[in-house]
Write an enzyme that holds these catalytic residues in place. Structure first.
Site, PDB file in Angstrom:
ATOM      1  N   THR A   1      -5.935   7.120  -4.595  1.00 46.50           N
ATOM      2  CA  THR A   1      -5.561   7.447  -3.209  1.00 46.50           C
ATOM      3  C   THR A   1      -4.366   8.401  -3.189  1.00 46.50           C
ATOM      4  O   THR A   1      -4.311   9.335  -2.388  1.00 46.50           O
ATOM      5  CB  THR A   1      -5.228   6.151  -2.442  1.00 46.50           C
ATOM      6  OG1 THR A   1      -6.408   5.345  -2.417  1.00 46.50           O
ATOM      7  CG2 THR A   1      -4.803   6.439  -1.014  1.00 46.50           C
TER       8      THR A   1
ATOM      9  N   GLU B   1       0.840  -1.212   0.000  1.00 49.51           N
ATOM     10  CA  GLU B   1       0.000   0.000   0.000  1.00 49.51           C
ATOM     11  C   GLU B   1       0.869   1.254   0.000  1.00 49.51           C
ATOM     12  O   GLU B   1       0.575   2.229  -0.702  1.00 49.51           O
ATOM     13  CB  GLU B   1      -0.895   0.025   1.249  1.00 49.51           C
ATOM     14  CG  GLU B   1      -2.073  -0.937   1.212  1.00 49.51           C
ATOM     15  CD  GLU B   1      -3.247  -0.389   0.417  1.00 49.51           C
ATOM     16  OE1 GLU B   1      -3.146  -0.349  -0.819  1.00 49.51           O
ATOM     17  OE2 GLU B   1      -4.256  -0.033   1.033  1.00 49.51           O
TER      18      GLU B   1
END
Ligand code: HSE
Length: 310
Positions: free
Chosen positions: A185, A132
């Protein structure tokens, strides 16, 4: 050498949930990504990516969350084999539904099975969180934690890493609305303030504490009034067309809370399953986008389990 195919499901998750930026997460019972892998002599290869949004997902293992997370697990376990991966996306990228988190968690979970389950859940989470970090430009484990552990999770600390799992109330319903717009994101983290005023910190601590209480006690009203965000959603609101109208529509249909899911653009609404109003909330939010000429996918779902072998 090619081993037998192993398949795992990795669920969608919602993160932040009002006051818990980079801290709170909740696994959903659907949708899921499915990751398949088989052992090879060496290296990691992605031979297939299918499903919604798959055309934009890189097959280069250096920049794909499944392979980055799987490689971390192989390294930690000192594995002497490689993996061929097939990725079936059920969660579209750039949705705010933990798409990259599901891929990362699924990749780490799968690789750990292939290594004989040598890593504990926290280590698997950290391998997925590394992916991530690489992909989204910020270390956050609020999607990968519930994706591995299931239920509601709260990260007390990143260093040292300490995550708490809570079983959410069974009657907590969730409506997810995903308008036809992409928000990465990475981009959604660029618009955030670097510092927050003390009054906002106080507001978030109060609501976060009350939200955890609501999850533990099964107090849906406490959950509903605690999903508040004075900092992050306001900073990102401009990235999601008709966000406030959609939230108002969900609340007018009886939702307990309606908020930006993760970094967006999905709009999450909580409701009491006992009231049987999931379909009404879904229709109201969909109508906001239809009236503005935009498509919107929806799911009426609820809390779910973490990654599992199929
Ligand atoms: N907590 C992260 C963020 C989640 O809001 O940036 C991203 O899905």
């Amino acid at each position: 050498m090619s081993g037998e195919w192993i398949r795992v499901a990795a669920p969608a998750t919602t993160s932040n949930i009002g006051p818990g930026f980079d801290t709170f997460g909740l696994a959903m019972s659907e949708p899921c990504d499915v990751i398949e892998g088989r052992a090879t002599d060496s290296g990691i290869v992605i031979s297939e990516v299918t499903g919604p949004g798959s055309e934009g997902i890189p097959t280069d293992p250096k920049v794909n969350s499944v392979s980055i997370a799987a490689e971390q697990v192989l390294k930690r376990c000192g594995a002497d084999f490689g993996i061929e991966l097939r990725i079936k996306k059920g969660i579209r990228p750039c949705s705010g539904m933990g798409s990259s988190g599901a891929s990362a968690a699924g990749g780490a979970f799968l690789a750990n099975i292939m290594c004989g389950g040598r890593l504990g859940p926290t280590e698997v989470i950290l391998c997925a969180a590394h992916a991530e970090d690489v992909i989204s430009g910020g270390l956050h484990a609020d999607n990968v934690s519930p994706c591995i552990l299931g239920g509601f999770t709260a990260i007390r600390s990143y260093e040292p890493f300490d995550v708490i799992r809570i079983e959410p109330p069974a009657n907590l319903g969730m409506v997810v609305a995903l308008p036809d717009v992409m928000v990465a994101t990475w981009d959604a983290r660029q618009v955030l303030p670097r510092e927050v005023p003390v009054r906002d910190l106080v507001f978030h601590v109060g609501n976060a504490s009350s939200l955890v209480y609501g999850m533990m006690a099964g107090d849906l009203a406490a959950i509903g009034r605690s999903v508040k965000d004075a900092v992050f959603e306001p900073a990102r609101a401009g990235l999601v067309p008709h966000l406030k109208e959609a939230e108002r529509a969900a609340m007018s249909a009886g939702a307990l809370a309606s908020f930006l899911g993760g970094s967006g653009p999905c709009i999450m609404s909580f409701y009491d399953r006992g009231a049987g109003i999931g379909g009404i909330i879904e229709e109201k939010v969909k109508a906001v986008y239809a009236e503005n000429g935009m498509g919107c996918d929806t799911w009426v779902t609820g809390p779910g389990a973490g990654c599992r072998r199929l």
